[in-house]
Design an enzyme around this catalytic site. Structure first.
Site, PDB file in Angstrom:
ATOM      1  N   HIS A  98       0.816  -1.222   0.000  1.00 26.30           N
ATOM      2  CA  HIS A  98       0.000   0.000   0.000  1.00 26.30           C
ATOM      3  C   HIS A  98       0.857   1.282   0.000  1.00 26.30           C
ATOM      4  CE1 HIS A  98       0.391   0.547   4.326  1.00 26.30           C
ATOM      5  NE2 HIS A  98      -0.525  -0.305   4.680  1.00 26.30           N
ATOM      6  N   HIS A 145      -6.824  -7.488  14.508  1.00 26.77           N
ATOM      7  CA  HIS A 145      -6.672  -6.263  13.707  1.00 26.77           C
ATOM      8  C   HIS A 145      -7.391  -6.488  12.378  1.00 26.77           C
ATOM      9  CE1 HIS A 145      -4.976  -2.806  11.815  1.00 26.77           C
ATOM     10  NE2 HIS A 145      -3.886  -3.342  11.326  1.00 26.77           N
ATOM     11  N   GLU A 180      -7.193  -4.699   9.453  1.00 29.08           N
ATOM     12  CA  GLU A 180      -6.630  -4.272   8.170  1.00 29.08           C
ATOM     13  C   GLU A 180      -6.614  -5.486   7.230  1.00 29.08           C
ATOM     14  OE1 GLU A 180      -3.075  -1.895   8.438  1.00 29.08           O
ATOM     15  OE2 GLU A 180      -3.264  -1.246   6.355  1.00 29.08           O
ATOM     16  N   ASP A 212      -4.739  -6.995   5.224  1.00 31.06           N
ATOM     17  CA  ASP A 212      -3.650  -7.977   5.145  1.00 31.06           C
ATOM     18  C   ASP A 212      -3.771  -9.057   6.215  1.00 31.06           C
ATOM     19  OD1 ASP A 212      -3.077  -5.731   6.771  1.00 31.06           O
ATOM     20  OD2 ASP A 212      -0.950  -6.198   6.826  1.00 31.06           O
ATOM     21  N   HIS A 244      -1.926  -0.046  15.391  1.00 31.75           N
ATOM     22  CA  HIS A 244      -1.891   1.292  14.812  1.00 31.75           C
ATOM     23  C   HIS A 244      -3.249   1.704  14.243  1.00 31.75           C
ATOM     24  CE1 HIS A 244      -1.443   0.176  10.347  1.00 31.75           C
ATOM     25  NE2 HIS A 244      -1.631  -0.945  10.979  1.00 31.75           N
ATOM     26  N   ASP A 302       0.422  -6.262  14.327  1.00 31.33           N
ATOM     27  CA  ASP A 302       1.466  -5.542  13.584  1.00 31.33           C
ATOM     28  C   ASP A 302       2.677  -5.166  14.449  1.00 31.33           C
ATOM     29  OD1 ASP A 302       0.497  -5.378  10.939  1.00 31.33           O
ATOM     30  OD2 ASP A 302      -0.825  -3.722  11.447  1.00 31.33           O
ATOM     31  N   TYR A 331       9.942  -0.580   9.444  1.00 26.60           N
ATOM     32  CA  TYR A 331       8.541  -0.800   9.800  1.00 26.60           C
ATOM     33  C   TYR A 331       8.070   0.276  10.785  1.00 26.60           C
ATOM     34  CZ  TYR A 331       4.438  -3.747  10.622  1.00 26.60           C
ATOM     35  OH  TYR A 331       3.160  -4.237  10.693  1.00 26.60           O
ATOM     36  N   HIS A 376       3.588 -10.105  11.037  1.00 23.52           N
ATOM     37  CA  HIS A 376       4.488 -10.001   9.875  1.00 23.52           C
ATOM     38  C   HIS A 376       5.901 -10.401  10.306  1.00 23.52           C
ATOM     39  CE1 HIS A 376       1.702  -7.736   7.320  1.00 23.52           C
ATOM     40  NE2 HIS A 376       1.508  -6.873   8.282  1.00 23.52           N
TER      41      HIS A 376
END
Ligand code: FEO
Length: 404
Positions: free
Chosen positions: A24, A78, A80, A82, A145, A164, A196, A229
């Site tokens: 992104h 989370h 998001e 991904d 985040h 994350d 990151y 990740h």
């Protein structure tokens, strides 16, 4: 895909994305992974899913261990995409599954999916889920985040699944930090952590400190941190927590980066005496041309150094667009604890250096002024002025650095 048992009856069932280079908008030269975890307990529980492109990989991984229809609980730390875009696949395979999620997480999912027939259990910090021999405790981490974010702590396994936080964008056959350090290096791992943090977590330094203090107050016994990740921290999980505290407290190297762009090489020519001036004050200096460097790499390099000089030619009485874009991006990341100055070239009216300082003054940065600018092309005299300007700047950087 071979799954991996990271703790007794707790399996990594995620996916390695070897090919993603644009995450992104951030460059990911080393790819990434989407980690999620399957608990083979009395109540079979999946923690997080993966990005939609890898739903089949995840599903095949799960099938290699258990029939997915037997999964009873799905924890979503989370939302998001991904990590959460694979939810619909999991629900389709196990329609009675209960989704454990924060209230804000559910609100977000309601916008992404038709959730009208899904079973939810809204959780907040301290709530638990007993799956048999394991008990999961949820810890909300709002704005780390996203507003929905939380972590899951599995007490009996001393395992913190941190979504994350503490992650890195690295695609590798290694799953653990110590394996990766052996095959690559500690420096490469550290660089990925900083990359990151700088691009995603820089705005949240104060929140990070508060949340780490909250977690420490809970007195959790942690011997492994598994982010969503990259590598899982098992060698010394305390070291990544300390690293985050250092980053949040503004720790950086005593060095300077020069970030610039140029039209006809005049601003570029200024970087040479500037770099020598900084070197002659005993500091390392990295020089980055914006159109030759991805934005997220420039942000990382900005964050690694205590001082930064921004260089821009004047175009139509304003900053050069790539420099303006960088400063806009930087402002959104709310940087602190860094010192910044500007230089540039102009043909007639000028304006780039002035506009750079206007941008600096909208951020919480230490500003070194006045900047330096040259007409058309640097003369020998201008080069000497640039060298002296850089030495003055470097001395100021050293003085400023003492407080950290
Ligand atoms: Fe890796 Fe915020 O998603």
């Amino acid at each position: 895909m071979k799954t991996l048992e990271i703790k007794p009856d707790i399996f990594w069932v995620g996916a390695i994305d070897w090919s993603v280079r644009d995450f992104h908008g951030y460059v990911t030269p080393n790819g990434t992974t989407y980690n999620n975890y399957l608990l083979m307990d009395e109540q079979i529980t999946l923690v997080d899913t993966v990005k939609y492109d890898f739903e089949k990989v995840m599903t095949d991984n799960i099938i290699s261990i258990v029939d997915p229809s037997k999964i009873k609980n799905l924890v979503i730390n989370h939302i998001e995409p991904d990590h959460a875009s694979g939810i619909a696949r999991i629900v389709s395979l196990s329609p009675d599954i209960t989704i454990y999620i924060t209230a804000k997480g559910k609100k977000g999912l309601d916008r992404h999916f038709d959730t009208s027939n899904w079973n939810f259990k809204i959780v907040k910090t301290g709530d638990t889920l007993n799956t048999g021999k394991y008990s999961l405790m949820f810890i909300e981490t709002p704005m780390l985040h996203w507003p929905d974010s939380m972590m899951t702590y599995i007490k009996e396994a001393k395992l913190l699944i941190s979504q994350d936080a503490f992650g890195q964008h690295i695609a590798t056959s290694s799953r653990f930090d110590d394996e990766y350090i052996e095959s690559a290096s500690q420096a490469e791992l550290d660089d990925s952590v900083i990359d990151y943090y700088a691009n995603i977590l820089m705005p949240f330094g104060q929140l990070i400190k508060t949340k780490i203090a909250d977690i420490q107050k809970l007195g959790l016994d942690i011997d492994m941190i598994a982010p969503d990740h990259g590598l899982i921290w098992r060698k010394n999980p305390g070291s990544i927590i300390q690293k985050y505290l250092d980053l949040a407290n503004g720790k950086s190297s005593l060095s300077v980066c020069i970030i610039f762009d140029t039209m006809w090489h005049s601003t570029e020519l200024m970087t040479i005496p500037l770099m020598h001036g900084i070197k002659d004050e005993g500091m390392d200096c990295k020089v980055i041309k914006l159109r030759a460097t991805p934005m997220s790499v420039a942000i990382k390099e900005f964050w690694k150094s205590r001082g930064c000089l921004i260089g821009s030619p004047t175009l139509n009485n304003l900053l050069y667009p790539s420099v303006a874009e960088f400063l806009t991006h930087l402002r959104g990341l709310r940087p602190e604890n860094r010192i910044i100055g500007a230089f540039g070239s102009y043909g007639w009216g000028g304006g780039a250096v002035r506009e750079a300082y206007e941008a600096f003054n909208k951020m919480k940065l230490e500003v070194f002024e006045p900047g330096i600018q040259v007409l058309y092309k640097p003369s020998i005299e201008d080069e000497t002025k640039c060298y002296d300007f850089a030495r003055d700047f470097a001395r100021k950087v050293k003085e400023y650095h003492k407080q950290f």
